[in-house]
Scaffold this motif. Structure first.
Motif, mmCIF file in Angstrom:
data_model
loop_
_atom_site.group_PDB
_atom_site.id
_atom_site.type_symbol
_atom_site.label_atom_id
_atom_site.label_comp_id
_atom_site.label_asym_id
_atom_site.label_seq_id
_atom_site.Cartn_x
_atom_site.Cartn_y
_atom_site.Cartn_z
ATOM 1 N N ALA A 211 39.513 46.110 37.277
ATOM 2 C CA ALA A 211 38.562 46.696 38.230
ATOM 3 C C ALA A 211 37.160 46.126 38.071
ATOM 4 N N HIS A 212 36.816 45.593 36.887
ATOM 5 C CA HIS A 212 35.500 45.000 36.668
ATOM 6 C C HIS A 212 35.454 43.521 37.019
ATOM 7 N N GLY A 213 36.587 42.933 37.425
ATOM 8 C CA GLY A 213 36.618 41.522 37.749
ATOM 9 C C GLY A 213 36.873 40.632 36.550
ATOM 10 N N VAL A 214 37.401 41.180 35.459
ATOM 11 C CA VAL A 214 37.721 40.381 34.267
ATOM 12 C C VAL A 214 39.153 39.871 34.398
ATOM 13 N N VAL A 215 39.345 38.563 34.310
ATOM 14 C CA VAL A 215 40.672 37.944 34.435
ATOM 15 C C VAL A 215 41.403 38.096 33.102
ATOM 16 N N PHE A 216 42.549 38.813 33.103
ATOM 17 C CA PHE A 216 43.301 38.978 31.858
ATOM 18 C C PHE A 216 44.684 38.343 31.908
ATOM 19 N N LEU A 217 45.154 37.912 33.084
ATOM 20 C CA LEU A 217 46.382 37.124 33.198
ATOM 21 C C LEU A 217 46.112 35.987 34.178
ATOM 22 N N SER A 218 46.581 34.781 33.865
ATOM 23 C CA SER A 218 46.324 33.637 34.740
ATOM 24 C C SER A 218 47.322 32.533 34.438
ATOM 25 N N SER A 219 47.666 31.770 35.491
ATOM 26 C CA SER A 219 48.511 30.605 35.297
ATOM 27 C C SER A 219 47.731 29.458 34.654
ATOM 28 N N VAL A 220 46.401 29.573 34.583
ATOM 29 C CA VAL A 220 45.543 28.585 33.917
ATOM 30 C C VAL A 220 45.012 29.232 32.639
ATOM 31 N N PRO A 221 45.471 28.831 31.466
ATOM 32 C CA PRO A 221 45.036 29.498 30.234
ATOM 33 C C PRO A 221 43.524 29.504 30.049
ATOM 34 N N TRP A 223 41.271 30.069 32.119
ATOM 35 C CA TRP A 223 40.596 31.070 32.954
ATOM 36 C C TRP A 223 40.705 32.483 32.388
ATOM 37 N N LYS A 224 41.538 32.682 31.383
ATOM 38 C CA LYS A 224 41.718 34.030 30.861
ATOM 39 C C LYS A 224 40.446 34.511 30.166
ATOM 40 N N TYR A 225 40.189 35.811 30.345
ATOM 41 C CA TYR A 225 39.019 36.499 29.800
ATOM 42 C C TYR A 225 37.718 35.881 30.298
ATOM 43 N N ARG A 226 37.777 35.385 31.542
ATOM 44 C CA ARG A 226 36.566 34.998 32.281
ATOM 45 C C ARG A 226 36.371 36.013 33.399
ATOM 46 N N THR A 227 35.202 36.067 33.991
ATOM 47 C CA THR A 227 34.919 37.059 35.028
ATOM 48 C C THR A 227 34.743 36.365 36.374
ATOM 49 N N LEU A 228 35.175 37.071 37.445
ATOM 50 C CA LEU A 228 35.016 36.526 38.789
ATOM 51 C C LEU A 228 33.556 36.525 39.210
ATOM 52 N N ALA A 229 32.755 37.421 38.654
ATOM 53 C CA ALA A 229 31.322 37.498 38.943
ATOM 54 C C ALA A 229 30.624 37.989 37.680
ATOM 55 N N LEU A 253 33.488 32.844 35.562
ATOM 56 C CA LEU A 253 34.415 31.750 35.858
ATOM 57 C C LEU A 253 33.747 30.639 36.669
ATOM 58 N N GLY A 254 32.754 30.984 37.459
ATOM 59 C CA GLY A 254 32.053 29.970 38.247
ATOM 60 C C GLY A 254 32.744 29.619 39.541
ATOM 61 N N MET A 255 33.493 30.557 40.121
ATOM 62 C CA MET A 255 34.151 30.304 41.397
ATOM 63 C C MET A 255 33.184 30.638 42.533
ATOM 64 N N ARG A 256 32.974 29.683 43.464
ATOM 65 C CA ARG A 256 32.008 29.861 44.549
ATOM 66 C C ARG A 256 32.736 29.926 45.889
ATOM 67 N N GLU A 257 32.290 30.841 46.752
ATOM 68 C CA GLU A 257 32.857 30.965 48.091
ATOM 69 C C GLU A 257 32.147 29.981 49.023
ATOM 70 N N LEU A 258 32.919 29.113 49.668
ATOM 71 C CA LEU A 258 32.369 28.109 50.574
ATOM 72 C C LEU A 258 32.424 28.550 52.034
ATOM 73 N N ARG A 259 33.534 29.185 52.436
ATOM 74 C CA ARG A 259 33.666 29.607 53.837
ATOM 75 C C ARG A 259 34.584 30.818 53.902
#
Length: 624
Positions: A211-221, A223-229, A253-259
């Motif tokens: 709920a806080h945007g913390v990534v705890f499971l991912s197909s990219v190791p 990215w785990k325990y990184r935050t979406l914001a 995590l550094g993911m940016r929305e482009l469109r």
């Protein structure tokens, strides 16, 4: 003459006019090619969105199936006399050793990570890992949110990283009660990291955030325990207090929305596994209630961009071909007027033009060959997608079986409690010499055991694998077995059940177990439809023609609108609220009936409700 020279455009003026015309023509051609680029890109993105949504549904079903297997386990520990006794007498070390051994055996059988018992102060009294050097016995876990929730008489669920071993998992917590008084908390820890192995999708990426945007499971190791914001200071303090992710830094995590796109999708710049750059990907999300988790599926836009580039090149080539044909026709007309004076020049121009047309034609043939190869690759991908959809249908069957198992487990609780009480009473009566009363208790116990055997036997019959070859199946027995599985719900919701049968010996040529699956699904749908109805009447009618068996299931609900019927048997189509169903029940039922050589259809009753009719081949009647 002077006036004539003034009106005629000069040679530089004519040259500028021709250049302007060519510039306009070129701009129009580029604009058309750009439209082709945009159209093809949108088509490819729409296909990616459909495939991504289906994969997200599959991942959500797999996760819920895994967690539902352990949801009931903590509540069963309060049935253990030794667990109750240890919480009431924590100083008994011999009793603690027996509970530790019991939890160790239970943990091994259930294939969970750890099971442990906590008292009201949050101190662990017994654990399945009591043999390990870093055993939980004696640890104070009162700071964990799932323990606090369970102590407040609310069953707790929590994902976090263990503070002892640093091993992540999902924690189930449930209060332990005795005579209405809470004595402690039972906790079961389950490892869900194995789900990540099934998330490998080539260039596509999958992640699951809390709920806080913390990534705890991912197909990219990475990215785990990184935050979406970036997290707010309040959230950081809350996570530090609960030690949910223990020693992990939780950097963005550094993911940016482009469109942004409609439906919550977006084109984003996703960080690669290595910090060497970023890639444009299609982002789609799916929320998981009530845990407030969020699935994010990132589809690689490389194929979509390649298709758009191909469309752009093809559009340019087509325009170039049209332009060449126009020039060719103009040149022929001009040569026709000048063939008497410049036959040799005309022949050279004609040869040159033919060579250009041949080159362009060869280029188009190569492009067509490449497009054919891409189409073959796309067909293979569609075949794999259909296979994945079939696996989702099977997962939907398992979800229905899990729901029925939960109901059967609830039905067994009361007989088990009665067995325990009456067996204790029988022992006391025997000791006091009251043998007649003890014999009466034993007769009642035998009846209760028979009832429990009927319950579990029906569940085992429903869960067995269907036979591939159809056999004559008695319809009355199938209806009775299916009604047995929903009988408790019929009684609780006060539904009047009525059955009309032409003959009790009517048999259909099908697999009886699969027919029961279809009937259970139709009964549950009818009960859902009548939830808000004043009159609740469930009617089953069995009839037969010379070659067909007809089974009709009718309800007194609001009925099914005409516009919904066309999509009623499509997978993942549902009119229920989100989280109430996957839209697989009717699709599975229609497939089962169709594979048996029958037809499943729906119509509206005279009272406005819905009537589902199963048509199956009629089996030959047995003669004495």
């Amino acid at each position: 003459m002077a006036a004539s020279h003034t009106a005629a455009p000069s040679r530089p003026g004519r040259r500028l006019l021709r250049l302007a015309r060519w510039a306009v023509l070129l701009a129009c051609g580029l604009a058309l090619a750009g439209l082709a680029w945009r159209w093809m890109e949108n088509v490819a993105i729409d296909k990616l969105r459909v495939a991504g949504a289906q994969r997200l549904d599959g991942y959500a079903v797999s996760l819920e199936n895994l967690l539902s297997k352990y949801d009931f386990l903590p509540g069963t520990l309060e049935l253990s006399k030794d667990v109750i006794a240890l919480l009431r007498e924590p100083g008994d070390e011999a009793l603690r050793a027996e509970v530790n051994a019991y939890l160790e055996q239970l943990n091994r059988r259930s294939k969970s990570t750890t099971i442990y018992i906590v008292n009201l102060q949050g101190v662990t009294q017994a654990a399945s890992n009591w043999r390990e050097a870093d055993s939980f016995v004696g640890d104070n876990v009162a700071f964990r949110p799932y323990v606090r929730d369970a102590l407040r008489r609310a069953p707790g669920g929590f994902y976090g990283v263990g503070t002892t071993r640093g091993e992540p998992g999902y924690f189930f917590a449930h209060g332990i009660y005795h005579n209405g008084r809470m004595l402690g908390v039972a906790t079961v820890k389950v490892n869900i990291e194995s789900l990540e192995k099934g998330w490998e999708q080539g260039a596509d990426k999958v992640l699951l955030a809390d709920a806080h945007g913390v990534v705890f499971l991912s197909s990219v190791p990475e990215w785990k325990y990184r935050t979406l914001a970036p997290l707010t200071p309040e959230v950081l303090r809350e996570l530090e207090t609960s030690r949910q992710y223990f020693s992990h830094a939780l950097t963005p995590l550094g993911m940016r929305e482009l469109r942004p796109l409609d439906g919550g999708a977006a084109i984003v710049a996703a960080p690669p596994p290595t910090p060497s750059g970023s890639a444009r990907m299609l982002s789609q999300g799916r929320s998981l209630a009530p845990r407030n988790w969020h699935f994010v599926y990132l589809s690689d836009l490389g194929p979509a961009q390649a298709s758009a580039r191909n469309a752009f090149v093809v559009a340019l080539l087509v325009q170039a071909l049209v332009l060449l044909l126009v020039l060719y026709l103009r040149q022929r007309r001009r040569l026709g007027r000048q063939r008497l004076r410049a036959r040799e020049d005309l022949q050279r121009a004609y040869d040159h033009l033919e060579t250009m047309v041949a080159e362009r034609t060869s280029s188009l043939q190569k492009m067509t060959h490449n497009l054919s190869e891409e189409n073959a690759v796309r067909r293979q991908a569609e075949q794999k997608l259909r296979q994945a959809q079939s696996e989702l249908v099977q997962a939907g069957k398992m979800a229905v079986l899990g729901q029925m198992s939960a109901g059967i487990t609830h039905e067994l609780n009361q007989p088990l409690t009665a067995l325990r009480t009456m067996s204790d009473n029988a022992q006391v009566l025997i000791e006091r010499g009251r043998l007649d009363e003890a014999r009466s208790n034993l007769v009642t116990i035998s009846q209760l055991v028979g009832r429990m055997g009927a319950l579990t036997g029906q569940l085992r019959q429903f869960a067995r694998k269907a036979d591939a070859s159809p056999t004559p199946a008695p319809v009355a027995a199938a209806v009775t077995a299916a009604l047995f599985l929903v009988e408790r719900r019929v009684e609780q919701e006060r539904v009047n059940f009525r059955m009309s049968m032409l003959s009790p010996d009517v048999r259909a040529l099908c697999d009886s177990n699969r027919l029961e699956q279809v009937l259970v699904n139709l009964f549950n749908n009818a009960l859902d439809a009548m939830a808000d109805s004043e009159t609740r009447q469930l009617t089953v009618t069995v009839d037969a023609t010379f070659t067909r068996t007809l089974i009709a299931v009718a309800d007194t609900g609001p009925g099914i609108p005409e516009d919904i019927r066309a999509h009623l048997f499509e997978p993942f189509f549902t009119t229920k609220a989100q989280g109430k169903g996957l839209g697989l029940g009717l699709a599975i039922s229609e497939q089962i009936v169709r594979e048996s050589g029958g037809v499943l259809r729906v119509e509206t009753t005279a009272a406005g409700g819905a009537r589902f009719i199963i048509e199956l081949p009629l089996a030959a009647q047995e003669t004495a």
